[in-house]
Design a protein around this motif. Structure first.
Motif, PDB file in Angstrom:
ATOM      1  N   PRO A   5       3.163   9.332  -5.033  1.00 33.80           N
ATOM      2  CA  PRO A   5       2.721   9.856  -6.398  1.00 33.80           C
ATOM      3  C   PRO A   5       3.477   9.554  -7.527  1.00 33.80           C
ATOM      4  O   PRO A   5       4.906   9.463  -7.289  1.00 33.80           O
ATOM      5  CB  PRO A   5       2.705  11.301  -6.079  1.00 33.80           C
ATOM      6  CG  PRO A   5       2.717  11.322  -4.533  1.00 33.80           C
ATOM      7  CD  PRO A   5       3.187  10.046  -4.018  1.00 33.80           C
ATOM      8  N   ARG A   6       2.918   9.184  -8.561  1.00 28.57           N
ATOM      9  CA  ARG A   6       3.991   8.904  -9.858  1.00 28.57           C
ATOM     10  C   ARG A   6       4.625  10.232 -10.213  1.00 28.57           C
ATOM     11  O   ARG A   6       5.501   9.821 -11.158  1.00 28.57           O
ATOM     12  CB  ARG A   6       2.947   8.311 -10.976  1.00 28.57           C
ATOM     13  CG  ARG A   6       2.432   7.162 -10.530  1.00 28.57           C
ATOM     14  CD  ARG A   6       1.685   6.123 -11.901  1.00 28.57           C
ATOM     15  NE  ARG A   6       2.860   5.705 -12.593  1.00 28.57           N
ATOM     16  CZ  ARG A   6       2.746   5.044 -13.650  1.00 28.57           C
ATOM     17  NH1 ARG A   6       1.520   4.851 -14.132  1.00 28.57           N
ATOM     18  NH2 ARG A   6       3.532   4.767 -14.417  1.00 28.57           N
ATOM     19  N   GLU A  29       8.102   9.619  -9.499  1.00 26.40           N
ATOM     20  CA  GLU A  29       9.023   8.554 -10.387  1.00 26.40           C
ATOM     21  C   GLU A  29       9.410   9.340 -11.622  1.00 26.40           C
ATOM     22  O   GLU A  29      10.431   9.183 -12.130  1.00 26.40           O
ATOM     23  CB  GLU A  29       8.087   7.500 -10.318  1.00 26.40           C
ATOM     24  CG  GLU A  29       8.558   6.230 -11.356  1.00 26.40           C
ATOM     25  CD  GLU A  29       7.930   5.327 -11.564  1.00 26.40           C
ATOM     26  OE1 GLU A  29       7.988   4.455 -12.234  1.00 26.40           O
ATOM     27  OE2 GLU A  29       6.829   5.121 -10.783  1.00 26.40           O
ATOM     28  N   GLN A  30       8.233   9.931 -12.241  1.00 24.35           N
ATOM     29  CA  GLN A  30       8.651  10.797 -13.495  1.00 24.35           C
ATOM     30  C   GLN A  30       9.553  11.679 -13.471  1.00 24.35           C
ATOM     31  O   GLN A  30      10.338  12.060 -14.498  1.00 24.35           O
ATOM     32  CB  GLN A  30       7.268  10.985 -14.036  1.00 24.35           C
ATOM     33  CG  GLN A  30       6.162  10.031 -14.385  1.00 24.35           C
ATOM     34  CD  GLN A  30       4.847  10.572 -14.405  1.00 24.35           C
ATOM     35  OE1 GLN A  30       4.594  11.964 -14.459  1.00 24.35           O
ATOM     36  NE2 GLN A  30       3.761  10.019 -14.838  1.00 24.35           N
ATOM     37  N   ALA A  31       9.596  12.573 -12.200  1.00 22.23           N
ATOM     38  CA  ALA A  31      10.666  13.505 -12.027  1.00 22.23           C
ATOM     39  C   ALA A  31      12.208  13.014 -12.379  1.00 22.23           C
ATOM     40  O   ALA A  31      12.881  13.355 -13.018  1.00 22.23           O
ATOM     41  CB  ALA A  31      10.293  14.250 -10.965  1.00 22.23           C
ATOM     42  N   ALA A  56       7.442   5.064   0.655  1.00 21.82           N
ATOM     43  CA  ALA A  56       6.660   4.333   1.297  1.00 21.82           C
ATOM     44  C   ALA A  56       7.070   3.946   2.786  1.00 21.82           C
ATOM     45  O   ALA A  56       6.355   2.983   3.553  1.00 21.82           O
ATOM     46  CB  ALA A  56       6.724   2.816   0.714  1.00 21.82           C
ATOM     47  N   MET A  57       8.090   4.520   3.308  1.00 17.31           N
ATOM     48  CA  MET A  57       8.604   4.226   4.688  1.00 17.31           C
ATOM     49  C   MET A  57       7.758   4.359   5.615  1.00 17.31           C
ATOM     50  O   MET A  57       7.656   3.800   6.712  1.00 17.31           O
ATOM     51  CB  MET A  57      10.027   5.068   4.679  1.00 17.31           C
ATOM     52  CG  MET A  57      11.083   4.419   5.708  1.00 17.31           C
ATOM     53  SD  MET A  57      11.736   2.705   5.160  1.00 17.31           S
ATOM     54  CE  MET A  57      12.223   1.959   6.711  1.00 17.31           C
ATOM     55  N   VAL A 110       0.720  -1.232   0.041  1.00 17.42           N
ATOM     56  CA  VAL A 110      -0.139  -0.199  -0.022  1.00 17.42           C
ATOM     57  C   VAL A 110       0.766   1.260  -0.086  1.00 17.42           C
ATOM     58  O   VAL A 110       0.526   2.156  -0.632  1.00 17.42           O
ATOM     59  CB  VAL A 110      -1.037   0.087   1.346  1.00 17.42           C
ATOM     60  CG1 VAL A 110      -1.550   1.312   1.517  1.00 17.42           C
ATOM     61  CG2 VAL A 110      -2.052  -0.816   1.029  1.00 17.42           C
ATOM     62  N   GLY A 111       2.030   1.257   0.734  1.00 14.14           N
ATOM     63  CA  GLY A 111       2.873   2.445   1.015  1.00 14.14           C
ATOM     64  C   GLY A 111       3.613   2.712  -0.592  1.00 14.14           C
ATOM     65  O   GLY A 111       3.441   3.901  -0.718  1.00 14.14           O
TER      66      GLY A 111
END
Length: 254
Positions: free
Chosen positions: A144-145, A148-150, A170-171, A138-139
């Motif tokens: 937010p994607r 990742e895109q950045a 997710a920590m 879940v984390g």
């Protein structure tokens, strides 16, 4: 000193109330022995080594459950969460097993593995693994994607995304899962030790109940509570400081 007093004060009030109630004779010592009797029994069991034997057995089982379950749960949680198609399929299954109490598996564990370490380890694995796995899954999915895109836009690799974005993001959920897993793991362990083993704090409590030894029962209960407090202060809180607060995901306590 102020924070230390805030932590000690509730226990001091509870101990004072316990002493007053038992000294006033409001409750029979058979049901609630005075603190002095409990302290005496704890000291006797410490000297003869019986408390240390049961304590070491329970701690060994908890550590074994954590060492086996947590790395596997975090690793699989991240791998599954990275697969956008697989994660929605696995999440309900993990949620289903996460909702089951570890104790619910005890009859089957005894049938499959018999009495002893194998059954208790199986119970601990089920309790800890699914809690950490579910919270990791879940984390990671909640990050937010756009982050990742950045990283990808700036030339980051898949490894950079995992290590610098997904796992740190997710920590909070992972640490929450670990905290819950250890707490529920202790509960499952004590219940399993009452039935499936002849050592451990759970066995100590159960065996004392058979002989109406309320002072020994309270020694076991208090020992479990102290172990959890030490685990929280010495392991979980430093982990939060080194991860969540370090990465700026939450503000540190004043």
């Amino acid at each position: 000193m102020t924070r230390a007093w805030r932590g000690v004060a509730p226990f001091a009030v509870l101990l004072a109330a316990w002493t007053v109630v038992t000294r006033a004779g409001l409750v029979s010592p058979l049901f609630l022995p005075p603190p002095s009797d409990v302290l005496r029994v704890a000291w006797e069991q410490t000297l003869d080594g019986s408390l240390w034997i049961n304590l070491a057995a329970s701690l060994g089982r908890v550590l074994l459950g954590i060492v086996v379950s947590v790395p596997l749960a975090v690793g699989l949680g991240v791998v599954v969460a990275l697969n956008r198609r697989l994660a929605p399929v696995v999440e309900p299954i993990v949620g289903f097993f996460n909702a089951l109490s570890g104790i619910a598996w005890l009859p089957l564990a005894i049938t499959w593995f018999g009495l002893g370490w194998a059954s208790v380890t199986f119970i601990m694995f089920n309790t800890i693994f699914f809690l950490v796995f579910f919270n990791t899954l879940v984390g990671v999915r909640a990050v937010p994607r756009i982050f990742e895109q950045a990283v990808r836009t700036m030339g980051g690799s898949r490894r950079d995304v995992i290590l610098q974005v997904l796992i740190p993001g997710a920590m909070p959920s992972i640490v929450t899962g670990l905290r819950l897993a250890i707490g529920f793991g202790w509960r499952a362990l004590i219940a399993a030790e009452m039935i499936a083993t002849s050592t451990g704090l759970g066995f100590l409590i159960y065996n004392a109940a058979n002989f109406h030894q309320s002072d020994t029962i309270l020694v076991g209960i208090i020992t479990i509570g102290l172990l959890w407090l030490l685990t929280d202060r010495l392991l979980l809180q430093p982990l939060e400081r080194r991860t969540i607060e370090r990465w700026g995901l939450v503000s540190s306590a004043p």
